[in-house]
Write a protein that holds these residues in place. Structure first.
Motif, PDB file in Angstrom:
ATOM      1  N   GLY A   1      49.989  14.712  59.673  1.00  0.00           N
ATOM      2  CA  GLY A   1      50.176  15.565  60.789  1.00  0.00           C
ATOM      3  C   GLY A   1      50.293  16.920  60.814  1.00  0.00           C
ATOM      4  O   GLY A   1      50.727  17.382  61.729  1.00  0.00           O
ATOM      5  N   VAL A   2      49.054  17.334  59.918  1.00  0.00           N
ATOM      6  CA  VAL A   2      48.571  19.077  60.677  1.00  0.00           C
ATOM      7  C   VAL A   2      47.369  19.221  61.212  1.00  0.00           C
ATOM      8  O   VAL A   2      46.786  18.461  59.823  1.00  0.00           O
ATOM      9  CB  VAL A   2      49.379  19.188  58.622  1.00  0.00           C
ATOM     10  N   PRO A   3      47.307  19.703  61.802  1.00  0.00           N
ATOM     11  CA  PRO A   3      45.778  19.956  62.258  1.00  0.00           C
ATOM     12  C   PRO A   3      45.452  20.325  60.778  1.00  0.00           C
ATOM     13  O   PRO A   3      45.322  21.224  60.425  1.00  0.00           O
ATOM     14  CB  PRO A   3      46.138  20.665  63.106  1.00  0.00           C
ATOM     15  N   VAL A   4      43.757  20.261  60.841  1.00  0.00           N
ATOM     16  CA  VAL A   4      42.981  21.136  59.938  1.00  0.00           C
ATOM     17  C   VAL A   4      42.926  22.180  60.415  1.00  0.00           C
ATOM     18  O   VAL A   4      42.806  22.930  58.813  1.00  0.00           O
ATOM     19  CB  VAL A   4      41.156  20.317  60.314  1.00  0.00           C
ATOM     20  N   MET A   5      42.753  22.652  60.952  1.00  0.00           N
ATOM     21  CA  MET A   5      42.558  24.199  60.770  1.00  0.00           C
ATOM     22  C   MET A   5      44.198  24.936  60.334  1.00  0.00           C
ATOM     23  O   MET A   5      43.577  26.197  59.604  1.00  0.00           O
ATOM     24  CB  MET A   5      42.176  25.063  62.190  1.00  0.00           C
ATOM     25  N   ASP A   6      45.170  24.317  59.852  1.00  0.00           N
ATOM     26  CA  ASP A   6      46.519  24.960  59.811  1.00  0.00           C
ATOM     27  C   ASP A   6      46.336  24.681  58.367  1.00  0.00           C
ATOM     28  O   ASP A   6      46.474  25.890  56.972  1.00  0.00           O
ATOM     29  CB  ASP A   6      47.354  23.728  59.868  1.00  0.00           C
ATOM     30  N   TYR A   7      45.517  23.220  57.424  1.00  0.00           N
ATOM     31  CA  TYR A   7      45.104  23.210  55.713  1.00  0.00           C
ATOM     32  C   TYR A   7      43.873  23.322  54.988  1.00  0.00           C
ATOM     33  O   TYR A   7      44.178  23.765  54.646  1.00  0.00           O
ATOM     34  CB  TYR A   7      45.864  21.628  55.924  1.00  0.00           C
ATOM     35  N   LEU A   8      43.433  23.245  56.228  1.00  0.00           N
ATOM     36  CA  LEU A   8      41.717  23.881  55.860  1.00  0.00           C
ATOM     37  C   LEU A   8      42.352  25.294  55.008  1.00  0.00           C
ATOM     38  O   LEU A   8      41.215  24.964  53.439  1.00  0.00           O
ATOM     39  CB  LEU A   8      40.890  24.489  56.898  1.00  0.00           C
ATOM     40  N   ILE A   9      42.815  26.357  54.528  1.00  0.00           N
ATOM     41  CA  ILE A   9      42.343  27.547  53.788  1.00  0.00           C
ATOM     42  C   ILE A   9      43.844  26.864  52.777  1.00  0.00           C
ATOM     43  O   ILE A   9      43.509  27.695  51.217  1.00  0.00           O
ATOM     44  CB  ILE A   9      43.682  28.892  54.558  1.00  0.00           C
ATOM     45  N   TYR A  10      44.571  26.415  52.780  1.00  0.00           N
ATOM     46  CA  TYR A  10      45.089  25.824  51.760  1.00  0.00           C
ATOM     47  C   TYR A  10      44.679  24.443  50.832  1.00  0.00           C
ATOM     48  O   TYR A  10      45.492  23.863  49.975  1.00  0.00           O
ATOM     49  CB  TYR A  10      46.284  25.157  51.690  1.00  0.00           C
ATOM     50  N   ALA A  11      43.081  24.068  51.297  1.00  0.00           N
ATOM     51  CA  ALA A  11      42.401  22.926  50.458  1.00  0.00           C
ATOM     52  C   ALA A  11      40.679  24.043  49.764  1.00  0.00           C
ATOM     53  O   ALA A  11      39.799  23.555  49.786  1.00  0.00           O
ATOM     54  CB  ALA A  11      41.791  21.963  51.511  1.00  0.00           C
TER      55      ALA A  11
ATOM     56  N   VAL B   1      59.018  23.338  51.624  1.00  0.00           N
ATOM     57  CA  VAL B   1      57.555  23.042  50.846  1.00  0.00           C
ATOM     58  C   VAL B   1      57.047  23.252  52.373  1.00  0.00           C
ATOM     59  O   VAL B   1      57.301  22.714  52.485  1.00  0.00           O
ATOM     60  CB  VAL B   1      57.017  22.376  49.967  1.00  0.00           C
ATOM     61  N   PRO B   2      55.895  24.194  52.540  1.00  0.00           N
ATOM     62  CA  PRO B   2      54.942  24.550  54.035  1.00  0.00           C
ATOM     63  C   PRO B   2      54.369  23.052  53.732  1.00  0.00           C
ATOM     64  O   PRO B   2      53.435  22.338  53.020  1.00  0.00           O
ATOM     65  CB  PRO B   2      54.581  25.613  54.049  1.00  0.00           C
ATOM     66  N   LEU B   3      54.009  22.243  55.281  1.00  0.00           N
ATOM     67  CA  LEU B   3      54.029  21.065  55.504  1.00  0.00           C
ATOM     68  C   LEU B   3      51.676  21.805  55.034  1.00  0.00           C
ATOM     69  O   LEU B   3      51.375  20.467  54.182  1.00  0.00           O
ATOM     70  CB  LEU B   3      53.576  20.749  56.615  1.00  0.00           C
ATOM     71  N   ALA B   4      51.625  23.117  55.579  1.00  0.00           N
ATOM     72  CA  ALA B   4      49.995  22.464  55.686  1.00  0.00           C
ATOM     73  C   ALA B   4      49.658  23.000  53.524  1.00  0.00           C
ATOM     74  O   ALA B   4      48.615  22.529  53.304  1.00  0.00           O
ATOM     75  CB  ALA B   4      49.718  23.789  56.329  1.00  0.00           C
ATOM     76  N   TYR B   5      50.553  23.999  53.409  1.00  0.00           N
ATOM     77  CA  TYR B   5      50.488  23.819  51.283  1.00  0.00           C
ATOM     78  C   TYR B   5      50.419  22.082  51.345  1.00  0.00           C
ATOM     79  O   TYR B   5      49.358  22.116  50.583  1.00  0.00           O
ATOM     80  CB  TYR B   5      51.430  24.522  51.001  1.00  0.00           C
ATOM     81  N   THR B   6      51.347  21.572  51.171  1.00  0.00           N
ATOM     82  CA  THR B   6      51.392  19.806  50.540  1.00  0.00           C
ATOM     83  C   THR B   6      50.142  19.078  51.494  1.00  0.00           C
ATOM     84  O   THR B   6      49.459  18.274  50.914  1.00  0.00           O
ATOM     85  CB  THR B   6      52.468  19.175  51.543  1.00  0.00           C
TER      86      THR B   6
ATOM     87  N   TYR C   1      47.833  26.856  43.102  1.00  0.00           N
ATOM     88  CA  TYR C   1      48.688  25.747  43.956  1.00  0.00           C
ATOM     89  C   TYR C   1      50.289  26.468  43.256  1.00  0.00           C
ATOM     90  O   TYR C   1      51.090  27.144  43.369  1.00  0.00           O
ATOM     91  CB  TYR C   1      48.868  24.327  44.089  1.00  0.00           C
ATOM     92  N   PHE C   2      50.263  26.612  41.335  1.00  0.00           N
ATOM     93  CA  PHE C   2      51.210  27.082  40.518  1.00  0.00           C
ATOM     94  C   PHE C   2      51.231  28.445  41.453  1.00  0.00           C
ATOM     95  O   PHE C   2      52.829  28.887  41.486  1.00  0.00           O
ATOM     96  CB  PHE C   2      50.606  27.229  39.627  1.00  0.00           C
ATOM     97  N   MET C   3      50.629  29.477  41.866  1.00  0.00           N
ATOM     98  CA  MET C   3      50.664  30.778  42.234  1.00  0.00           C
ATOM     99  C   MET C   3      51.696  30.827  43.513  1.00  0.00           C
ATOM    100  O   MET C   3      53.137  31.373  44.098  1.00  0.00           O
ATOM    101  CB  MET C   3      49.637  31.999  42.686  1.00  0.00           C
ATOM    102  N   LEU C   4      51.170  29.508  44.718  1.00  0.00           N
ATOM    103  CA  LEU C   4      51.775  29.973  45.735  1.00  0.00           C
ATOM    104  C   LEU C   4      53.400  29.211  45.494  1.00  0.00           C
ATOM    105  O   LEU C   4      53.886  28.929  46.633  1.00  0.00           O
ATOM    106  CB  LEU C   4      51.182  28.483  47.073  1.00  0.00           C
ATOM    107  N   GLY C   5      53.413  28.175  44.651  1.00  0.00           N
ATOM    108  CA  GLY C   5      54.813  27.173  44.498  1.00  0.00           C
ATOM    109  C   GLY C   5      55.276  28.537  44.115  1.00  0.00           C
ATOM    110  O   GLY C   5      56.785  28.605  44.061  1.00  0.00           O
ATOM    111  N   THR C   6      54.919  29.521  43.189  1.00  0.00           N
ATOM    112  CA  THR C   6      55.957  29.929  42.914  1.00  0.00           C
ATOM    113  C   THR C   6      56.426  31.131  43.426  1.00  0.00           C
ATOM    114  O   THR C   6      57.800  32.257  43.514  1.00  0.00           O
ATOM    115  CB  THR C   6      55.378  31.547  41.447  1.00  0.00           C
ATOM    116  N   ASN C   7      55.752  32.325  44.846  1.00  0.00           N
ATOM    117  CA  ASN C   7      56.020  32.657  45.448  1.00  0.00           C
ATOM    118  C   ASN C   7      56.892  32.141  46.892  1.00  0.00           C
ATOM    119  O   ASN C   7      57.741  32.462  47.518  1.00  0.00           O
ATOM    120  CB  ASN C   7      54.625  33.713  46.139  1.00  0.00           C
TER     121      ASN C   7
END
Length: 462
Positions: free
Chosen positions: A424-434, A147-152, A206-212
């Protein structure tokens, strides 16, 4: 008493524009390290402030005051680094990774991460503790499940912030209640109206991301290799859960965060020595520089070779640099000028509250510290709300949504740099997934503009 010197309106906007421009150019155009950008920007602002006639001694005193106030967060950061290192060498995180990979389907992984993080954060009252414990473990599981680290990271942040805003044990809610002179439970109930819809929408996303983005099937060569490698390099058994149990138990009985983390470090060190057979020297090395023993499998090494006090030094430098950056804006009274403009321009309560909403958001993005913005702005603007027949509960929700909500998604904020460094994930990478962070902000602003869910002043407040 002599009135404190303050910038004019035009000078306030000049300082704001310069500050925002330098941050944008430094981080986005030049790509310079965050501590360098913040420090250099702060130096330029100090020079401008001195040219405007402000005393350098006052500017320096504010810098020292702000940095001194960061001592406890700095100690917590260093403790988190040591905590992660010891939890790795004692096998706690590897065991949690192994359990997670065996029990959680990739399809619902993000939903589970967000929900568990939320429960942990509500129960413990600490988003920092949630991120540095279950958050670190979930990042390892994320690698194992592909699972992509930014998602997690985004899911961990969403759950942690949900609890930080709605837990009666949270420093943020207690601080907000004190700043607004209100009951903690009352503020939590009012904040639920913007935070719970955002949380539910986030779970759907998150459910949709997990499905896709996952096959929904656990297995394969990498999956087996990870589990086998963890089993070969660590003695995996339930005893390894003693360190997190010790930490969570102390947190639940409302012990301070720092002693809780120290207890987790000591417990993990003992487990590492008596269960994993590590030497005292190896444990000390893990505390200082993190766990670094090679398993022979690069993928597994990326999961477990982490932590250590040294891993947090860059984060500490960002906090110090943020103090240098924000001090001249506070010393010169930029925020005071903006508040005066709002008061003069507002004709009704909704406009006033919306203005406070925007100013606090800007103030937070300048300072990066909710402890600063809440304690400064809260008491300053609280009397305005009853004057416009609005309850101070609305102010409490504004502070939490624009302060706690922004804290993980502003790259130079204390929370942002802590999360980025810990996961270990930059803010700009996970921002959209929060989504919890920004959806609650949007919902809160819509409420203010439309008047929906805006509480009127109670008889006790008027």
């Amino acid at each position: 008493m002599q009135k404190k010197k303050q910038v004019t309106t035009s000078q306030a906007f000049l300082l704001l524009i310069v500050a925002i421009a330098m941050i944008f150019i430094g981080l986005k155009v030049i790509g310079a390290p965050t501590p360098v950008v913040l420090s250099f920007s702060g130096i330029v602002l100090i020079i401008i402030a001195v040219i405007m006639g402000f005393d350098y001694a006052s500017l320096q005193a504010d810098i020292i005051k702000v940095i001194s106030s960061m001592l406890v967060p700095v100690l917590i950061l260093l403790a988190v680094g040591a905590l992660v290192g010891t939890w790795m060498i004692c096998g706690t995180v590897p065991y949690m990774i192994s359990l997670g990979m065996k029990l959680i389907s990739p399809r619902i992984f993000l939903v589970v991460v967000c929900f568990v993080s939320a429960i942990m954060s509500v129960a413990s009252g600490t988003s920092w503790g949630t991120v540095s414990t279950v958050g670190v473990a979930f990042m390892g599981v994320s690698i194992g499940l592909n699972v992509p680290l930014a998602y997690t990271a985004g899911a961990v942040v969403s759950g942690a912030i949900f609890g930080d805003k709605l837990s009666p044990l949270s420093d943020s809610t207690v601080l907000t209640a004190a700043a607004c002179n209100l009951n903690v439970i009352s503020i939590i109930k009012h904040s639920m109206k913007s935070t719970i819809p955002a949380f539910l929408l986030t779970l759907v996303i998150y459910f949709m991301l997990g499905t896709n983005h996952s096959s929904g099937v656990v297995g394969g060569g990498s999956y087996s290799l990870i589990l086998d490698t963890l089993a070969e390099n660590f003695r995996l058994n339930p005893i390894l859960l003693l360190p997190p149990i010790a930490v969570f138990a102390l947190i639940l009985i409302k012990k301070p965060t720092l002693p809780c983390f120290v207890a987790g470090i000591v417990t993990a060190a003992l487990v590492a020595i008596f269960v994993q057979g590590s030497s005292v020297s190896e444990v000390a090395q893990a505390i200082n520089t993190g766990y670094s023993s090679s398993t022979g499998v690069e993928l597994v090494d990326s999961m477990v070779c982490r932590g250590g006090i040294n891993s947090m030094l860059n984060t500490v430098s960002i906090l110090i640099a943020s103090g240098i950056f924000g001090a001249p804006l506070r010393t010169t009274g930029v925020i005071d000028v903006l508040l005066e403009i709002i008061v003069r321009a507002t004709k009704n309560g909704r406009v006033m509250a919306s203005g406070i909403f925007l100013i606090h958001a800007v103030f937070f993005m300048i300072t990066g510290s909710f402890y600063v913005t809440c304690t400064v702005m809260g008491p300053m603007v609280a009397p305005l709300f009853p004057k416009y027949n609005l309850s101070k509960l609305n102010l409490g929700r504004i502070l939490l949504d624009t302060g706690v909500g922004f804290s993980p998604i502003v790259p130079w904020a204390m929370m942002g740099v802590f999360i980025s460094n810990t996961l270990g994930v930059p803010v700009m990478d996970y921002l959209i997934y929060a989504p919890v962070c920004y959806l609650s902000i949007v919902i809160s602003l819509i409420f203010l503009i439309t008047g929906f869910s805006v509480a009127p002043a109670t008889p006790d407040e008027t």
